[in-house]
Design an enzyme around this catalytic site. Structure first.
Site, PDB file in Angstrom:
ATOM      1  CE1 TYR A 179     -26.008   7.368   8.629  1.00 32.59           C
ATOM      2  CE2 TYR A 179     -25.118   5.509   7.394  1.00 32.59           C
ATOM      3  CZ  TYR A 179     -24.921   6.646   8.146  1.00 32.59           C
ATOM      4  OH  TYR A 179     -23.640   7.074   8.416  1.00 32.59           O
ATOM      5  CG  ASN A 180     -33.068   2.038  10.431  1.00 34.68           C
ATOM      6  OD1 ASN A 180     -32.868   2.950  11.234  1.00 34.68           O
ATOM      7  ND2 ASN A 180     -32.979   0.757  10.775  1.00 34.68           N
ATOM      8  CB  CYS A 228      -0.931  -0.001   1.213  1.00 34.72           C
ATOM      9  SG  CYS A 228      -2.138   1.333   1.176  1.00 34.72           S
TER      10      CYS A 228
END
Length: 492
Positions: free
Chosen positions: A387-388, A130
């Site tokens: 956040y449903n 990385c």
């Protein structure tokens, strides 16, 4: 207010520079910079992420007041707003916890000196090639007074850090192989010995940066403009480009397509969401009607663990580490191997016998005060964050789906929850999603935009970033469980 002003200055500084150089758009002429021979850096790419349209990220950051405060704090602590922070902007509650934890690990009082912390970050990120994280921490390492000679290769670092290389290697790629002998070798190395507190600090840093490498690749994080691969230079003779283009977003010719699904109709991806919703409803009904026996649950875990071995991408190919990254670690050929290789059996790690909440948390907090609490908070936020919503649906209970993702990752690492029915994983996670999960968690350097685009094609980018938060926290917890269990066994 002072922090916010500082952050605001960071945003507006390029505008002031463009005013000095000038162009037809910003009030001056380009001839000045041509006469001065100034080479103007131009960002390579289209914003903080190669996978997510820049406009979506910027829109979220500009609309949320909480984000402005977080940006100011991050800028004050690090002197920059990096691209990882800008992508995590979709989830401010998590970002706040992440920044607080990372700040504590790198800058607050702790067992390890500051330059050791950044060098360990370099070692951990390098295991997954990385370069984004390696470059950031090379700069930070030098900034806090680190010896530049250490950056020529791990063999130039102190023997104490070289000794950490083996633990870094196994922890990154095959954490289930960590034993108390690894721990003993570090704690009893005569003049190069680690203390228990130092080792716990190092383990937390290693797991943090292994996981952050997963997020970097999983979300397609672009290099910072000041780092290698983050910029190029237009020759002064180019007439259609000015430094003000950097600040107004006109730095790229190719726009990223808004629709991430390749060759897939909207109706097809819509039906995928509906099918997933229906499976969740059916599984909930089955849960309410009957519960599988412990024998059946154990059998389903073993089946899922075996099947996870055969999940791989058709794009899968060896990635050769670049020299500037590979010099920070040894044994470049050592990489991920599936938990249950043919002819090798490793006992299943039962969470009921050793878990984060009852064992790992208290051990970390005892040897590195307050860090256990910070990590625990971050785990809980990532696991419970909702956040449903699911794609275009609202008021959805996503707990079943989040648990399936978390437990699938732990299953790949051989970690079993006795109270979970692993048969649910195959119902909720399709093959393209499993390929993406396994690649991000186990071999993140092999993640491609095609993999990112191919799963959950009707879902928002914010939801895919949310998935990545689950992946990196589940991975970090899995690595910590194996390392901390080995430390506990050494201590007892």
């Amino acid at each position: 207010m002072r922090l916010a002003a500082a952050a605001n200055e960071a945003y507006t500084a390029p505008l002031a520079v463009s005013g000095l150089l000038g162009c037809k758009q910003c009030g001056g002429g380009r001839d000045q910079d041509e006469e001065l021979g100034i080479r103007i850096p131009r960002p390579l790419g289209q914003g903080p992420s190669r996978f997510i349209p820049e406009k979506e990220i910027l829109q979220v950051g500009s609309e949320d007041a909480q984000m402005h405060a977080l940006f100011a704090d991050s800028f004050a602590a690090l002197g920059r707003l990096d691209n990882i922070t800008l992508v995590m902007v979709f989830h401010p509650q998590y970002l706040e916890s992440f920044l607080k934890t990372q700040h504590y690990l790198l800058q607050m009082d702790g067992p390890l000196p500051l330059h050791y912390r950044h060098y360990i970050g370099i070692m951990a990120a390098a295991r997954h090639q990385c370069s984004y994280l390696v470059n950031l921490h090379v700069n930070d390492f030098l900034h806090v007074g680190g010896d530049p000679k250490w950056l020529n290769g791990l063999e130039n670092a102190p023997q104490k850090l070289q000794n950490l290389g083996e633990l870094n290697k196994v922890l990154a790629h095959r954490p289930w192989l960590i034993t108390k002998e690894h721990i003993e070798g570090l704690l009893k190395a005569e003049e190069h010995s680690w203390s228990l507190a130092e080792l716990v600090h190092a383990v937390v840093l290693l797991t943090h940066y292994h996981s952050l490498a997963s997020f970097t690749f999983g979300c397609g994080i672009s290099p910072e403009i000041h780092c290698d691969g983050g910029h190029t230079f237009r020759p002064p003779s180019v007439s259609n480009y000015c430094i003000c283009d950097i600040t107004n977003g006109n730095h790229s010719v190719d726009e990223m397509p808004v629709n991430s699904a390749e060759n897939v109709s909207v109706s097809d991806s819509f039906f995928e969401v509906e099918a997933l919703m229906e499976k969740m409803r059916q599984l909930q009904e089955c849960r309410d009607e009957e519960e599988a026996s412990q024998e059946e649950m154990a059998s389903r875990f073993e089946i899922e663990k075996r099947e996870s071995m055969f999940v791989f991408s058709s794009d899968d190919e060896e990635v050769t580490p670049a020299r500037d990254v590979s010099r920070h670690f040894e044994d470049t050929s050592y990489g991920y191997k599936d938990f249950s290789r043919h002819g090798m059996h490793v006992p299943t790690f039962r969470v009921q016998d050793y878990c984060w909440e009852d064992h790992g948390y208290s051990l970390v907090n005892r040897l590195y005060p307050d860090v256990g609490q910070l990590i625990d908070e971050k785990f809980h936020i990532a696991y419970n964050l909702t956040y449903n919503t699911m794609a275009m649906h609202k008021d959805v209970d996503t707990s079943m789906l989040r648990r399936a993702i978390w437990n699938y990752i732990h299953c790949m690492f051989g970690i079993r929850y006795d109270d979970y029915d692993y048969g649910e994983i195959n119902q909720l996670l399709d093959r393209s999603f499993k390929v993406y999960i396994k690649t991000v968690v186990c071999t993140p350097e092999k993640v491609t935009k095609r993999m990112y685009d191919s799963f959950w094609r009707q879902f928002k980018h914010s939801e895919k970033v949310h998935v990545n938060l689950l992946l990196i926290e589940a991975r970090m917890q899995a690595e910590l469980l194996y390392a901390l269990r080995a430390i506990t066994r050494y201590m007892t």
